[in-house]
Design an enzyme around this catalytic site. Sequence first.
Site, PDB file in Angstrom:
ATOM      1  N   SER A 119      13.456  24.439  38.873  1.00 46.92           N
ATOM      2  CA  SER A 119      13.931  25.140  40.066  1.00 46.92           C
ATOM      3  C   SER A 119      14.989  24.305  40.772  1.00 46.92           C
ATOM      4  O   SER A 119      14.941  23.061  40.738  1.00 46.92           O
ATOM      5  CB  SER A 119      12.738  25.346  41.009  1.00 46.92           C
ATOM      6  OG  SER A 119      13.183  25.752  42.278  1.00 46.92           O
ATOM      7  N   TYR A 135       5.231  22.069  45.492  1.00 46.56           N
ATOM      8  CA  TYR A 135       5.760  22.954  44.451  1.00 46.56           C
ATOM      9  C   TYR A 135       6.964  22.301  43.760  1.00 46.56           C
ATOM     10  O   TYR A 135       6.997  22.174  42.527  1.00 46.56           O
ATOM     11  CB  TYR A 135       6.164  24.315  45.047  1.00 46.56           C
ATOM     12  CG  TYR A 135       7.020  25.121  44.094  1.00 46.56           C
ATOM     13  CD1 TYR A 135       6.465  25.697  42.958  1.00 46.56           C
ATOM     14  CD2 TYR A 135       8.395  25.271  44.311  1.00 46.56           C
ATOM     15  CE1 TYR A 135       7.262  26.403  42.058  1.00 46.56           C
ATOM     16  CE2 TYR A 135       9.187  25.968  43.421  1.00 46.56           C
ATOM     17  CZ  TYR A 135       8.618  26.534  42.296  1.00 46.56           C
ATOM     18  OH  TYR A 135       9.411  27.221  41.400  1.00 46.56           O
ATOM     19  N   LYS A 172       7.601  20.612  39.761  1.00 45.85           N
ATOM     20  CA  LYS A 172       8.692  20.873  38.811  1.00 45.85           C
ATOM     21  C   LYS A 172       9.386  19.560  38.447  1.00 45.85           C
ATOM     22  O   LYS A 172       9.716  19.311  37.287  1.00 45.85           O
ATOM     23  CB  LYS A 172       9.702  21.851  39.434  1.00 45.85           C
ATOM     24  CG  LYS A 172       9.150  23.241  39.692  1.00 45.85           C
ATOM     25  CD  LYS A 172       8.798  23.939  38.394  1.00 45.85           C
ATOM     26  CE  LYS A 172       8.239  25.331  38.604  1.00 45.85           C
ATOM     27  NZ  LYS A 172       7.740  25.935  37.360  1.00 45.85           N
TER      28      LYS A 172
HETATM   29  P1  NAD Z   1       5.540  35.048  38.798  1.00 47.83           P
HETATM   30  O1  NAD Z   1       4.446  34.574  39.667  1.00 47.83           O
HETATM   31  O2  NAD Z   1       6.004  36.447  38.942  1.00 47.83           O
HETATM   32  O3  NAD Z   1       5.161  34.813  37.268  1.00 47.83           O
HETATM   33  C1  NAD Z   1       4.359  33.745  36.837  1.00 47.83           C
HETATM   34  C2  NAD Z   1       3.280  34.329  35.930  1.00 47.83           C
HETATM   35  O4  NAD Z   1       2.458  33.263  35.469  1.00 47.83           O
HETATM   36  C3  NAD Z   1       2.364  35.327  36.640  1.00 47.83           C
HETATM   37  O5  NAD Z   1       2.303  36.508  35.879  1.00 47.83           O
HETATM   38  C4  NAD Z   1       1.010  34.625  36.705  1.00 47.83           C
HETATM   39  O6  NAD Z   1      -0.060  35.537  36.600  1.00 47.83           O
HETATM   40  C5  NAD Z   1       1.101  33.684  35.514  1.00 47.83           C
HETATM   41  N1  NAD Z   1       0.296  32.470  35.639  1.00 47.83           N
HETATM   42  C6  NAD Z   1       0.211  31.633  36.717  1.00 47.83           C
HETATM   43  N2  NAD Z   1      -0.618  30.612  36.437  1.00 47.83           N
HETATM   44  C7  NAD Z   1      -1.069  30.802  35.175  1.00 47.83           C
HETATM   45  C8  NAD Z   1      -1.946  30.107  34.326  1.00 47.83           C
HETATM   46  N3  NAD Z   1      -2.564  28.983  34.751  1.00 47.83           N
HETATM   47  N4  NAD Z   1      -2.177  30.576  33.079  1.00 47.83           N
HETATM   48  C9  NAD Z   1      -1.586  31.713  32.645  1.00 47.83           C
HETATM   49  N5  NAD Z   1      -0.747  32.441  33.407  1.00 47.83           N
HETATM   50  C10 NAD Z   1      -0.485  31.977  34.654  1.00 47.83           C
HETATM   51  O7  NAD Z   1       6.763  34.031  38.977  1.00 47.83           O
HETATM   52  P2  NAD Z   1       8.257  34.143  38.458  1.00 47.83           P
HETATM   53  O8  NAD Z   1       9.121  34.424  39.625  1.00 47.83           O
HETATM   54  O9  NAD Z   1       8.326  35.013  37.274  1.00 47.83           O
HETATM   55  O10 NAD Z   1       8.507  32.628  38.054  1.00 47.83           O
HETATM   56  C11 NAD Z   1       8.326  32.165  36.729  1.00 47.83           C
HETATM   57  C12 NAD Z   1       8.534  30.671  36.694  1.00 47.83           C
HETATM   58  O11 NAD Z   1       9.821  30.362  37.218  1.00 47.83           O
HETATM   59  C13 NAD Z   1       7.534  29.886  37.557  1.00 47.83           C
HETATM   60  O12 NAD Z   1       7.190  28.703  36.857  1.00 47.83           O
HETATM   61  C14 NAD Z   1       8.316  29.570  38.803  1.00 47.83           C
HETATM   62  O13 NAD Z   1       7.861  28.388  39.426  1.00 47.83           O
HETATM   63  C15 NAD Z   1       9.720  29.402  38.247  1.00 47.83           C
HETATM   64  N6  NAD Z   1      10.751  29.660  39.259  1.00 47.83           N
HETATM   65  C16 NAD Z   1      10.770  30.860  39.914  1.00 47.83           C
HETATM   66  C17 NAD Z   1      11.729  31.102  40.881  1.00 47.83           C
HETATM   67  C18 NAD Z   1      11.754  32.407  41.639  1.00 47.83           C
HETATM   68  O14 NAD Z   1      12.378  32.463  42.687  1.00 47.83           O
HETATM   69  N7  NAD Z   1      11.134  33.467  41.189  1.00 47.83           N
HETATM   70  C19 NAD Z   1      12.681  30.127  41.184  1.00 47.83           C
HETATM   71  C20 NAD Z   1      12.654  28.924  40.471  1.00 47.83           C
HETATM   72  C21 NAD Z   1      11.679  28.709  39.508  1.00 47.83           C
HETATM   73  C1  UD1 Z   2      12.534  29.814  48.586  1.00 46.79           C
HETATM   74  C2  UD1 Z   2      11.724  28.575  48.394  1.00 46.79           C
HETATM   75  C3  UD1 Z   2      12.211  27.897  47.118  1.00 46.79           C
HETATM   76  C4  UD1 Z   2      12.102  28.838  45.928  1.00 46.79           C
HETATM   77  C5  UD1 Z   2      12.902  30.090  46.249  1.00 46.79           C
HETATM   78  C6  UD1 Z   2      12.826  31.122  45.176  1.00 46.79           C
HETATM   79  C7  UD1 Z   2      11.068  27.863  50.654  1.00 46.79           C
HETATM   80  C8  UD1 Z   2      11.304  26.867  51.749  1.00 46.79           C
HETATM   81  N1  UD1 Z   2      11.871  27.733  49.576  1.00 46.79           N
HETATM   82  O1  UD1 Z   2      13.861  29.386  48.637  1.00 46.79           O
HETATM   83  O2  UD1 Z   2      11.467  26.757  46.855  1.00 46.79           O
HETATM   84  O3  UD1 Z   2      12.619  28.213  44.761  1.00 46.79           O
HETATM   85  O4  UD1 Z   2      12.388  30.655  47.459  1.00 46.79           O
HETATM   86  O5  UD1 Z   2      11.521  31.597  45.038  1.00 46.79           O
HETATM   87  O6  UD1 Z   2      10.187  28.701  50.721  1.00 46.79           O
HETATM   88  N2  UD1 Z   2      15.295  34.258  54.913  1.00 46.79           N
HETATM   89  C9  UD1 Z   2      15.281  34.886  56.139  1.00 46.79           C
HETATM   90  N3  UD1 Z   2      14.246  35.732  56.404  1.00 46.79           N
HETATM   91  C10 UD1 Z   2      13.245  35.980  55.518  1.00 46.79           C
HETATM   92  C11 UD1 Z   2      13.263  35.332  54.260  1.00 46.79           C
HETATM   93  C12 UD1 Z   2      14.308  34.468  54.002  1.00 46.79           C
HETATM   94  O7  UD1 Z   2      16.173  34.686  56.953  1.00 46.79           O
HETATM   95  O8  UD1 Z   2      12.323  36.757  55.844  1.00 46.79           O
HETATM   96  C13 UD1 Z   2      16.429  33.368  54.594  1.00 46.79           C
HETATM   97  C14 UD1 Z   2      16.029  31.929  54.326  1.00 46.79           C
HETATM   98  O9  UD1 Z   2      16.018  31.200  55.528  1.00 46.79           O
HETATM   99  C15 UD1 Z   2      17.139  31.483  53.348  1.00 46.79           C
HETATM  100  C16 UD1 Z   2      17.474  32.760  52.577  1.00 46.79           C
HETATM  101  O10 UD1 Z   2      17.016  33.833  53.398  1.00 46.79           O
HETATM  102  O11 UD1 Z   2      18.288  31.094  54.064  1.00 46.79           O
HETATM  103  C17 UD1 Z   2      16.791  32.840  51.226  1.00 46.79           C
HETATM  104  O12 UD1 Z   2      15.389  32.669  51.418  1.00 46.79           O
HETATM  105  P1  UD1 Z   2      14.350  32.785  50.197  1.00 46.79           P
HETATM  106  O13 UD1 Z   2      14.574  34.051  49.469  1.00 46.79           O
HETATM  107  O14 UD1 Z   2      12.992  32.541  50.748  1.00 46.79           O
HETATM  108  O15 UD1 Z   2      14.799  31.621  49.201  1.00 46.79           O
HETATM  109  P2  UD1 Z   2      14.949  30.049  49.488  1.00 46.79           P
HETATM  110  O16 UD1 Z   2      14.699  29.706  50.909  1.00 46.79           O
HETATM  111  O17 UD1 Z   2      16.235  29.606  48.896  1.00 46.79           O
END
Ligand code: NAD
Ligand code: UD1
Length: 339
Positions: A125, A149, A153
């Site tokens: 991430s 979190y 990572k």
């Molecule tokens: P998500 O929660 O939608 O998907 C993760 C999936 O993993 C879920 O379906 C959950 O049921 C499953 N899971 C969790 N723990 C488990 C376990 N112990 N065993 C088996 N299954 C398990 O999340 P996502 O948005 O699809 O994210 C996927 C990956 O990407 C995660 O590792 C997350 O940290 C990373 N990531 C996500 C974002 C984002 O904004 N969505 C940003 C950066 C990194």
């Molecule tokens: C958040 C997480 C980050 C994660 C990412 C994607 C935090 C502090 N960071 O990042 O670790 O990787 O999500 O899952 O939680 N915002 C508003 N109002 C809202 C929601 C968000 O103003 O109700 C603003 C936030 O302040 C930010 C932007 O929108 O400026 C994006 O927010 P968000 O979607 O939560 O992503 P990140 O903060 O980048």
Amino acid sequence: MATILVTGAAGYIGTHTCIELFAAGHQVVALDNFSNSKPEAMRRVARIAGREPLFHRGDIRDRVALDTLFATHAIDAVIHFAGLKSVGESLSEPLRYYDNNISGSLTLLECMGRAGVRRLVFSSSANVYGDPHTVPVTESFPLGPTNPYGRSKYMMELMLRDLAAAEPAWRIGLLRYFNPVGAHESGLIGEDPHGTPNNLLPYISKVAIGKLEQLNIFGGDYPTADGTGVRDYIHVVDLAAAHVKTLQALEREAGVQTLNVGTGTGYSVLEMVAAFSRISGCAIPFRIVGRRAGDIACSYADPSLAHAVLGWRAQHDLDAMCRDSWRWQQGNPDGYPDD
Ligand code: NAD
Ligand code: UD1
């Protein structure tokens, strides 16, 4: 064609990646414990792809189940999404986060090693950069996550580098995602957060459809052009495609590839509100409130290394991100149905 194990396959990014893997001709073995997803998501994947992933309900911390899974299928590579992803939750439940994201990943790696599978794409991430000193963010920026979190990572990145150094047969892609948004253009799969969303686009969608009254904008006094936070939003289908390209790159390149996955463009919260309102035709009432603890002013990627190594570039623009999020929201106002 290869057989790819996708952990966390039923989640937001996992479902979209399964579709891209099928489209590239791969076989998909899917694993999920449904801790943050629902079985319906996998059925929708099968509907879009016209093919069934070989689904296993299970936990990455379950060594016996994983050994059985690797013994049952001739897996060539693993895309590892399974994990917990809420920054706020990680602050109040750090051990649950380290257990899933670290212990779970270590168990997976041991089982992979035993089965002779040494090709891995890992979900990292942009959170690992903490508060970047300048933008755009390149992969060589100092790392300094500020919450459990992000640290989970970061620790996994360190462990995976140690593993590849000790055993050069490993080929590992560490993808640092910026802010995934959007949904598949079919409107059948998308992001399905539990309860009130924490992230911006899911929150805006729920305001547009009338399920939430107004958006709270966290901070209007950041040192950005309009005072609101700036992020690199990337369409989830582009992100999914980057995983397929990474698998290909790992066939060519040994060692560890660490890559930013973003578009290279930052948008402010107010720009996101304006774009979503224009695309949906809905008013998005908002008010500016205090900053959210832990938030940063501005972060967007320099994605040029991903382009050079993978031949990948994001294809979807901001309008497509809003349009596809909105289609998913309208078609599934309550997310996926329960079984
Ligand atoms: P998500 O929660 O939608 O998907 C993760 C999936 O993993 C879920 O379906 C959950 O049921 C499953 N899971 C969790 N723990 C488990 C376990 N112990 N065993 C088996 N299954 C398990 O999340 P996502 O948005 O699809 O994210 C996927 C990956 O990407 C995660 O590792 C997350 O940290 C990373 N990531 C996500 C974002 C984002 O904004 N969505 C940003 C950066 C990194
Ligand atoms: C958040 C997480 C980050 C994660 C990412 C994607 C935090 C502090 N960071 O990042 O670790 O990787 O999500 O899952 O939680 N915002 C508003 N109002 C809202 C929601 C968000 O103003 O109700 C603003 C936030 O302040 C930010 C932007 O929108 O400026 C994006 O927010 P968000 O979607 O939560 O992503 P990140 O903060 O980048």
